[in-house]
Design an enzyme around this catalytic site. Sequence first.
Site, PDB file in Angstrom:
ATOM      1  N   SER A 121       0.819  -1.266   0.009  1.00 25.43           N
ATOM      2  CA  SER A 121      -0.096   0.143   0.045  1.00 25.43           C
ATOM      3  C   SER A 121       0.862   1.249  -0.049  1.00 25.43           C
ATOM      4  O   SER A 121       0.439   2.391  -0.302  1.00 25.43           O
ATOM      5  CB  SER A 121      -0.900   0.097   1.379  1.00 25.43           C
ATOM      6  OG  SER A 121      -1.606  -0.931   1.164  1.00 25.43           O
ATOM      7  N   HIS A 142      -1.993  -3.204  -6.613  1.00 25.79           N
ATOM      8  CA  HIS A 142      -2.605  -2.661  -5.282  1.00 25.79           C
ATOM      9  C   HIS A 142      -3.864  -2.964  -5.439  1.00 25.79           C
ATOM     10  O   HIS A 142      -4.959  -2.117  -5.963  1.00 25.79           O
ATOM     11  CB  HIS A 142      -2.316  -1.413  -4.996  1.00 25.79           C
ATOM     12  CG  HIS A 142      -2.675  -0.960  -3.664  1.00 25.79           C
ATOM     13  ND1 HIS A 142      -3.398   0.440  -3.312  1.00 25.79           N
ATOM     14  CD2 HIS A 142      -2.673  -1.594  -2.601  1.00 25.79           C
ATOM     15  CE1 HIS A 142      -3.441   0.330  -2.184  1.00 25.79           C
ATOM     16  NE2 HIS A 142      -3.016  -0.784  -1.490  1.00 25.79           N
ATOM     17  N   GLU A 154      -4.737  -0.532  -8.636  1.00 28.09           N
ATOM     18  CA  GLU A 154      -3.785   0.278  -8.910  1.00 28.09           C
ATOM     19  C   GLU A 154      -2.361  -0.173  -9.370  1.00 28.09           C
ATOM     20  O   GLU A 154      -2.066  -1.168  -8.356  1.00 28.09           O
ATOM     21  CB  GLU A 154      -3.456   1.147  -7.851  1.00 28.09           C
ATOM     22  CG  GLU A 154      -4.536   2.460  -7.463  1.00 28.09           C
ATOM     23  CD  GLU A 154      -4.014   3.086  -6.223  1.00 28.09           C
ATOM     24  OE1 GLU A 154      -4.531   4.301  -6.361  1.00 28.09           O
ATOM     25  OE2 GLU A 154      -3.554   2.728  -5.090  1.00 28.09           O
ATOM     26  N   ASN A 192      -4.604   6.418  -1.713  1.00 33.87           N
ATOM     27  CA  ASN A 192      -4.106   6.607  -0.334  1.00 33.87           C
ATOM     28  C   ASN A 192      -3.642   8.269  -0.072  1.00 33.87           C
ATOM     29  O   ASN A 192      -3.871   8.621   0.924  1.00 33.87           O
ATOM     30  CB  ASN A 192      -3.132   5.645   0.235  1.00 33.87           C
ATOM     31  CG  ASN A 192      -4.100   4.268   0.435  1.00 33.87           C
ATOM     32  OD1 ASN A 192      -5.193   4.337   0.730  1.00 33.87           O
ATOM     33  ND2 ASN A 192      -3.290   3.169   0.610  1.00 33.87           N
TER      34      ASN A 192
HETATM   35  N1  LIG Z   1      -5.234  -5.052   4.611  1.00 30.77           N
HETATM   36  C1  LIG Z   1      -5.645  -4.151   4.048  1.00 30.77           C
HETATM   37  O1  LIG Z   1      -6.660  -3.424   4.036  1.00 30.77           O
HETATM   38  C2  LIG Z   1      -4.789  -3.965   2.638  1.00 30.77           C
HETATM   39  C3  LIG Z   1      -5.351  -3.116   1.415  1.00 30.77           C
HETATM   40  C4  LIG Z   1      -4.427  -3.056   0.618  1.00 30.77           C
HETATM   41  C5  LIG Z   1      -3.245  -3.632   0.537  1.00 30.77           C
HETATM   42  N2  LIG Z   1      -2.665  -4.068   1.727  1.00 30.77           N
HETATM   43  C6  LIG Z   1      -1.211  -4.508   1.742  1.00 30.77           C
HETATM   44  O2  LIG Z   1      -1.229  -6.132   1.623  1.00 30.77           O
HETATM   45  C7  LIG Z   1      -0.175  -6.690   2.315  1.00 30.77           C
HETATM   46  C8  LIG Z   1      -0.762  -7.699   3.139  1.00 30.77           C
HETATM   47  O3  LIG Z   1      -1.799  -7.074   4.109  1.00 30.77           O
HETATM   48  P1  LIG Z   1      -2.555  -8.185   4.900  1.00 30.77           P
HETATM   49  O4  LIG Z   1      -3.600  -7.018   5.632  1.00 30.77           O
HETATM   50  O5  LIG Z   1      -3.315  -9.153   4.114  1.00 30.77           O
HETATM   51  O6  LIG Z   1      -1.650  -8.573   5.925  1.00 30.77           O
HETATM   52  P2  LIG Z   1      -1.899  -9.947   6.908  1.00 30.77           P
HETATM   53  O7  LIG Z   1      -1.121  -9.975   8.154  1.00 30.77           O
HETATM   54  O8  LIG Z   1      -3.383 -10.303   7.017  1.00 30.77           O
HETATM   55  O9  LIG Z   1      -1.424 -11.210   6.094  1.00 30.77           O
HETATM   56  C9  LIG Z   1       0.007 -11.550   5.718  1.00 30.77           C
HETATM   57  C10 LIG Z   1       0.146 -12.957   5.392  1.00 30.77           C
HETATM   58  O10 LIG Z   1       1.351 -13.001   4.810  1.00 30.77           O
HETATM   59  C11 LIG Z   1       2.135 -14.273   5.524  1.00 30.77           C
HETATM   60  N3  LIG Z   1       3.588 -14.342   5.354  1.00 30.77           N
HETATM   61  C12 LIG Z   1       4.286 -13.476   6.156  1.00 30.77           C
HETATM   62  N4  LIG Z   1       5.501 -13.769   5.531  1.00 30.77           N
HETATM   63  C13 LIG Z   1       5.469 -14.346   4.807  1.00 30.77           C
HETATM   64  C14 LIG Z   1       6.298 -15.102   3.865  1.00 30.77           C
HETATM   65  N5  LIG Z   1       7.803 -14.780   3.801  1.00 30.77           N
HETATM   66  N6  LIG Z   1       5.783 -15.811   3.015  1.00 30.77           N
HETATM   67  C15 LIG Z   1       4.801 -16.382   2.587  1.00 30.77           C
HETATM   68  N7  LIG Z   1       3.758 -15.776   3.701  1.00 30.77           N
HETATM   69  C16 LIG Z   1       4.208 -14.974   4.538  1.00 30.77           C
HETATM   70  C17 LIG Z   1       1.283 -14.196   7.018  1.00 30.77           C
HETATM   71  O11 LIG Z   1       1.556 -15.477   7.578  1.00 30.77           O
HETATM   72  C18 LIG Z   1       0.089 -13.910   6.662  1.00 30.77           C
HETATM   73  O12 LIG Z   1      -0.913 -14.887   6.637  1.00 30.77           O
HETATM   74  C19 LIG Z   1       0.554  -5.671   2.683  1.00 30.77           C
HETATM   75  O13 LIG Z   1       1.552  -5.113   2.228  1.00 30.77           O
HETATM   76  C20 LIG Z   1      -0.520  -4.390   2.794  1.00 30.77           C
HETATM   77  O14 LIG Z   1      -0.031  -3.301   2.959  1.00 30.77           O
HETATM   78  C21 LIG Z   1      -3.472  -4.443   2.687  1.00 30.77           C
END
Ligand SMILES: NC(=O)c1ccc[n+]([C@@H]2O[C@H](COP(=O)([O-])OP(=O)(O)OC[C@H]3O[C@@H](n4cnc5c(N)ncnc54)[C@H](O)[C@@H]3O)[C@@H](O)[C@H]2O)c1
Length: 504
Positions: A121, A142, A154, A192
């Site tokens: 993000s 994104h 995006e 954002n």
């Molecule tokens: N949550 C949101 O609203 C949102 C929206 C858009 C983008 N994002 C982006 O998406 C990404 C993930 O966010 P999220 O909210 O899904 O996080 P999350 O914590 O829910 O999920 C992350 C997952 O990645 C796994 N993980 C960690 N290290 C790993 C590795 N080396 N190999 C494989 N799996 C691994 C974890 O076990 C976990 O299940 C971030 O970069 C975040 O900025 C989040």
Amino acid sequence: MARTFQTVGVVGLGTMGAGIAEVFARAGLRVVGVEVDAQALDRGRGNLHRSTERAVSRGRLSQDERDGLLARTTFTGELSDLGDADLVIEAIPEVMDYKRALFADLDRVCRPDAVLATNTSSLPVTAIAATTSRPGQVVGMHFFNPAPVMGLVEVVRTVVTEDGAADDVAALARRVGKTPVIVGDRAGFVVNRLLFGYLNHAVTLLERGVAAKEDIDTAMKAGAGLPMGPFTLLDLIGLDVSHEVCEVLFQESRDRVHAPAPLLRELVTAGLLGRKSGRGFHDYDGAAARAAAEPAATRRAAGAAAGAGGRLGVASVHVFGEGADDLSSRLSAAGFEPGEADEADVVIALSGTPVVEHAARLPRPERLTGLHLVGERVAEVVSTVLTAPEAARAVADLVKVLGRTPVACADRAGFVVGALLYPYLNDAVRMYDSGYASVEDIDTAMRLGCGYPAGPFETLEAVGLRTVRDGLRALYAEYREPFFAPTPLLDRLVTAGVTSVGER
Ligand SMILES: NC(=O)c1ccc[n+]([C@@H]2O[C@H](COP(=O)([O-])OP(=O)(O)OC[C@H]3O[C@@H](n4cnc5c(N)ncnc54)[C@H](O)[C@@H]3O)[C@@H](O)[C@H]2O)c1
């Protein structure tokens, strides 16, 4: 020739990754989901199973489609299982060191022609791309939360992304039912960047005591027509995430409007993170601590809000300003007598400019309250330093009689809606003028990414370029904040008598 993606890898099956895997598998692609260990893999698989089960029960997916989707999806703990993938999307936590280590590994195990994408993000895609031997094949992709529902993607092209890579990924996004916008690698991308400037500014208005958080939420929801108010949205996103996004924006822009508002930091430090912790700006656990997230100055200002008790027995009302005749006749129809300015129980100034300028000319300035009608459903009830709280309460009650929701606020430039809306529109014009994204893409991004009923340029045209420019001038004159100064493009368009921005 544009490449066709058949097999997509998704690394990290948390909130976003599981949803992204679902999007691709639903559209008929083979998906390989990767997690760190067996437990996380079970959780990721569970996320996908639950989400698709819900979709079936709501009639958005048939049982056969669900079976096919699950059959196309495999789960693994081994990155080396991504050797056949045409595209890999990373959705692991937002920590640069983790992402860089992962991309170095992906670069080793994936085919040399595979595209690698990050769902980050806020981290620079260029810095992630630089850890690979194929920075030209690395893009941002994104998605928005929840990925199966939100229509926007995006697609981020860095300065080293090869021609065609971002276009191919955008075409894939379209193929799976999303609307892509292709943008450059700037902090916050489109959504954002524009959204958090506005959200952070809402916190600043609260800190300054311009209005209470409930009033600000009401003003932006019922008045500006947004799906929810800024504090409800901040609580939903999470105040820790919001603080971090503002910090990242500030690191790049060095603009004070992105510097996280101190109140945001205080709430995060106190562990009040929003909905997920039961309390943030609002209280989701009960009424007990409702006032805690609000500065004392705001609570005092809110004392003048509607329904705070001690109603004034109002029989006569004097109204002046633009639209006074119409309001007077509606008040007469509701049973209030018209009175002269020096003897009426309350005096209402229909005004968009500082109300105190009128108050200073009245014999009994404590009876004067400003009123600013916003849209069809809201009226900002403006108290000056001289307004008696009973007078403001009485006007708030009158507003309800007229079928509008009162928003109590202090006598500051733009009141609430203008102070929040105009700088956001100005920022969108600035973004377009810098060549970062087109008018159409910015509008699309805000409509689909935030669920706004209209994009900023559509809103700008609806409100009127001149009104917004003049509102910004007033805000700038009051706060001397460079961010509020109308962008030169907006100023020039108004001077030239042009009523829309850009190429539409
Ligand atoms: N949550 C949101 O609203 C949102 C929206 C858009 C983008 N994002 C982006 O998406 C990404 C993930 O966010 P999220 O909210 O899904 O996080 P999350 O914590 O829910 O999920 C992350 C997952 O990645 C796994 N993980 C960690 N290290 C790993 C590795 N080396 N190999 C494989 N799996 C691994 C974890 O076990 C976990 O299940 C971030 O970069 C975040 O900025 C989040």
